[in-house]
Write a protein that holds these residues in place. Sequence first.
Motif, mmCIF file in Angstrom:
data_model
loop_
_atom_site.group_PDB
_atom_site.id
_atom_site.type_symbol
_atom_site.label_atom_id
_atom_site.label_comp_id
_atom_site.label_asym_id
_atom_site.label_seq_id
_atom_site.Cartn_x
_atom_site.Cartn_y
_atom_site.Cartn_z
ATOM 1 N N PHE A 1 86.152 65.623 26.081
ATOM 2 C CA PHE A 1 85.624 66.689 25.835
ATOM 3 C C PHE A 1 85.326 67.849 27.147
ATOM 4 N N MET B 1 87.924 60.225 17.667
ATOM 5 C CA MET B 1 89.100 59.652 18.586
ATOM 6 C C MET B 1 89.447 58.087 18.010
ATOM 7 N N LEU C 1 68.850 60.255 30.192
ATOM 8 C CA LEU C 1 67.872 60.612 29.496
ATOM 9 C C LEU C 1 67.263 59.673 28.548
ATOM 10 N N PRO C 2 68.369 58.977 27.683
ATOM 11 C CA PRO C 2 67.455 58.043 26.886
ATOM 12 C C PRO C 2 66.559 56.905 27.439
ATOM 13 N N LEU D 1 76.423 65.802 34.426
ATOM 14 C CA LEU D 1 76.269 65.917 33.223
ATOM 15 C C LEU D 1 76.199 64.545 32.223
ATOM 16 N N PRO E 1 85.214 59.991 25.348
ATOM 17 C CA PRO E 1 84.799 61.183 24.696
ATOM 18 C C PRO E 1 84.333 62.187 25.617
ATOM 19 N N LEU E 2 83.509 61.837 26.784
ATOM 20 C CA LEU E 2 83.098 62.901 27.737
ATOM 21 C C LEU E 2 84.303 63.506 28.706
ATOM 22 N N PHE E 3 85.017 62.504 28.880
ATOM 23 C CA PHE E 3 86.352 63.090 29.519
ATOM 24 C C PHE E 3 87.228 64.006 28.698
ATOM 25 N N LEU F 1 63.450 66.561 31.329
ATOM 26 C CA LEU F 1 63.572 66.660 29.659
ATOM 27 C C LEU F 1 63.048 65.469 29.258
ATOM 28 N N VAL G 1 79.494 53.440 30.317
ATOM 29 C CA VAL G 1 80.703 53.223 30.427
ATOM 30 C C VAL G 1 81.372 53.415 29.286
ATOM 31 N N ASN H 1 87.169 67.823 29.571
ATOM 32 C CA ASN H 1 88.371 68.425 30.130
ATOM 33 C C ASN H 1 88.818 69.543 29.477
ATOM 34 N N ILE I 1 75.647 66.569 25.522
ATOM 35 C CA ILE I 1 76.161 65.811 26.450
ATOM 36 C C ILE I 1 75.986 64.201 25.746
ATOM 37 N N THR I 2 75.397 63.848 24.693
ATOM 38 C CA THR I 2 75.465 62.636 24.175
ATOM 39 C C THR I 2 75.878 62.543 22.825
ATOM 40 N N THR J 1 73.466 62.326 33.565
ATOM 41 C CA THR J 1 72.222 62.691 32.873
ATOM 42 C C THR J 1 72.273 62.023 31.396
ATOM 43 N N SER J 2 73.349 62.164 30.949
ATOM 44 C CA SER J 2 73.485 61.614 29.440
ATOM 45 C C SER J 2 73.235 60.207 29.298
ATOM 46 N N TYR K 1 81.888 54.759 37.941
ATOM 47 C CA TYR K 1 82.988 54.813 36.995
ATOM 48 C C TYR K 1 83.125 56.334 36.391
ATOM 49 N N THR L 1 81.001 55.464 26.906
ATOM 50 C CA THR L 1 81.212 56.915 26.343
ATOM 51 C C THR L 1 82.142 57.704 27.455
ATOM 52 N N ILE L 2 82.746 57.025 28.177
ATOM 53 C CA ILE L 2 83.788 57.705 29.106
ATOM 54 C C ILE L 2 84.886 58.367 28.541
#
Lengths: 343, 310
Positions: free
Chosen positions: B155, A52, B182-183, B175, B151-153, B114, B146, B157, A41-42, B178-179, B243, B148-149
Motif C-alpha cells: 500500500f 491480497m 495505537l491499539p 506510520l 499490505p503495508l508495504f 490519538l 509483523v 509503496n 494505516i490499520t 504507529t499502527s 522488521y 501486517t507487513i
Amino acid sequence: MAIKNVSAVPKAERASFWVRSRDTRTAYMYILPAVLVMAVITLFPLGFQIYMSFTDYGLKNLKYDAPAANWVGLDNYIHILNGDTIKNVIPSFDFVGTLTFNLWWALSNVIFHVVIGVLIAVLLNIEGLWFKRIYRAVYILPVVIPAIIIATVWKKIFDTDTGVFNILLGFFLGPIGLAKNVNGVSIVNIPWLENSQGDFMWLPVAYYALLFTNIWLGWPLNSVVATGALQSIPKDLYEAATVDGASGSQQFFNITVPMLRVAMIPFAVYGFITTFNLFHLSYFMSEGRPFGRTELLVTQAFKLVNVNQLYGIGAAFAIYMFFILLTISLITTRITKATASAD
Amino acid sequence: MTVDATAVQTKAVTSAEIKMKGAIGRPLKWYKQLLYQALCLFVAFTVLFPIAWVVSQSISTSKRITGFLPEGAITFEAYQKVLDKPTTNPISFIELTFNSFKLAAGASFASVLLGVSAAYAFSRFKFPGRSVVFLAILAVLMLPSVATIAPLFAFMNRIQVGEFNLRNSLWGVGLAITSGLLPFATWNLKGFLDTIPKDLEEAGMIDGANRNQIFFQIILPLSTPALAVTALFGFIGGWTEFYFSWQFLTNPKDFTLAMALSQMSGQYARSTPWDQFCAFALLVALPVSIVYLALQRYIVSGLTAGGVKG
C-alpha cells in the motif's frame, strides 16, 4: 390524590434531537482522530490484506503504476496447508509443523517462567533475608534490555567455536576429558544454533538454546507480578495458620499457591500470547534452523514477505495467524474465567 | 461474660505477639540464611553473566573471543570505532541514533495523543458503534504487527510523489510503527481512565466546566503516569523496531540502530570484531535500560491498571 397531582405537573418539553445527541457528538469528536488514522494505516491495510490473500500479489504488482494482481481464489490458503509451490521457494516450509512447534514453544516457556518466577518471588519474600532490595534490582535487568540486543548477544554466547557457553561447558567438562584445547582455552564444540545436528527428546538442540535464553529473559517479569501478588496476601492468614500449627510447606501449598493462582493465571495467559509471537529470538538466534524447525509463525510470516517476496501467500498466512490467535485467546479467556469463578 | 472476656483477651494477646514478631522480623537461623544467600547469589550470577560478558568483551583489546575476562589491558577503542563508523554503510552513529529517535519519539507521541482521546470516549461515553469499534481495536491488538507487513508495504509503496516514496522513508516506517502502537495505547489508556472516579468530572460539571475543559484540565493531568508509561513503551518499541525498517528502507541514510546492530551480527558480517559488536550493543541498550530502570515502579503499576480493568 397524590397520583392526580403528579400527572398534573406539566411535562418537560422533550429536548430537541440536537441537544439530546450532544454527548454522542462529543464522543465521536474524541474518537474521530484515532478512527481516521486507524482506518488509513490499520483497517485499510487489513482489508487490503484480505484482498491480497486471494491474489498472486508479487514483486510485479508493487510499483505504483503496476497492473492489478490476478485473482487466484483460495489457492494461497490451500498452498499454505499442503506446502505446494511454496516448497519450491522454501524447501523447509511446513505450516502444521511450525504451528505445532509454536504452540509447544509458548507452552514450555510459560511453564518455566511462571514456576521460576513464583519460586524466586517466594525466596525474596522470606522474612529476615538480607540484601533483598539489591537482589530485586539485579533480577529485573533482563526485562530492561531491548529484545533485539538480547537475541543478538545470546547468539554470540551460543556460538560454536567461540561462544562463552561452550567455553563454560569446557571449563567443567575439560577436567574429565570431554573438552578439547584451543589456544590454551578448554572448549566444547556443541553447534547449538548451527544447521545440522542431532535431536534431544524429539526437538533440535537449537530449541533448547532458545528455551534457555527465553527462560533467562522471561522469569523476572513473572517474579515482579508474583511479588505483587504475594504482598497482597493478608498476613492474618499466615498468623492464623501459625496459631493452628501449620508447617511452612503446608502454609505454602494451602495459602500461598491458591492465592497466587488467581493473580498468575491471567498473566500466564498474557505471557503465552507474547511468547507465541516472540519474533526476535527465533529470527536472530537460530534463524529458524535447523531446517525451519525453530521457525515460529511470526518469523515465517516475515520471511515469506521479506526474503521470498510472496506477498499474496504472506497475506493469507497472516489471515491464518489471525484466526489461530483468535482461537487461542477465546480458549484462554474461558480458562481464566473458569478458574476465576472456581475460587 | 467473664469467660468471653478472657477468650477475647487471649486471642488479642496472641495476635499482638505475632504482629510484634513480624515487625521485628524473625531472624533466620544462620544455616538457612546461608543457604538462601547462596541461592540468591546463584540467581544473580545467572542474570548478570551475559551482561558482564558483553561489558568484558567490549573493553577487551583482543580481537578474538577468549573467555570471560577481558584479555590484555582495558581499552575503550571499540567504543571509539563504533562511534566513528558503526557499519560498512556511509552513516555515522549519530545519524543512526537520530533516525531511531525520530521514529521512536514520533510514533510514541502520535499513538499516545490519538490513543488518549479515543480512550476517553470509550471510557466515558455511550454512543452508537462503541462496542463494535472497541472490539475492532481489540481484534487488531491480537495480531502481531509483523503480520501486517505485506499490505503495508504494498500500500505505501504505491504512494509516490516525485522522488519521494512513502514506503522507502522514515515517514512510512513511522506510520507502520504507529499502527502497531495505537491499539495498545488506546486499550491500555482506557483501562487506566476507567479507574479515575467519575465524581471528579461531575464536580467539574457542576462548577460549569464543559467536556473539553474536563478532559484537558482534569483527566489529562490525572492520567500523566499512564500517559508516560504508554509513551515509554511506545518509545522503546520504536527504538528497537526491526522488521518494518528492515523491510521498508533501502537508503543507508535512513537506517536505524536496530538495523545496524543486526547487520553487525548477521551471517554476512562474520568479519565484525566482537569487541565492536559488544560496544555497539551496549550503546544501543544503555539509554532505554536506564530510563526503564528508573521508572520501573511506575511501569508495573501503569501496566497492571490497564491489564486488570481491560
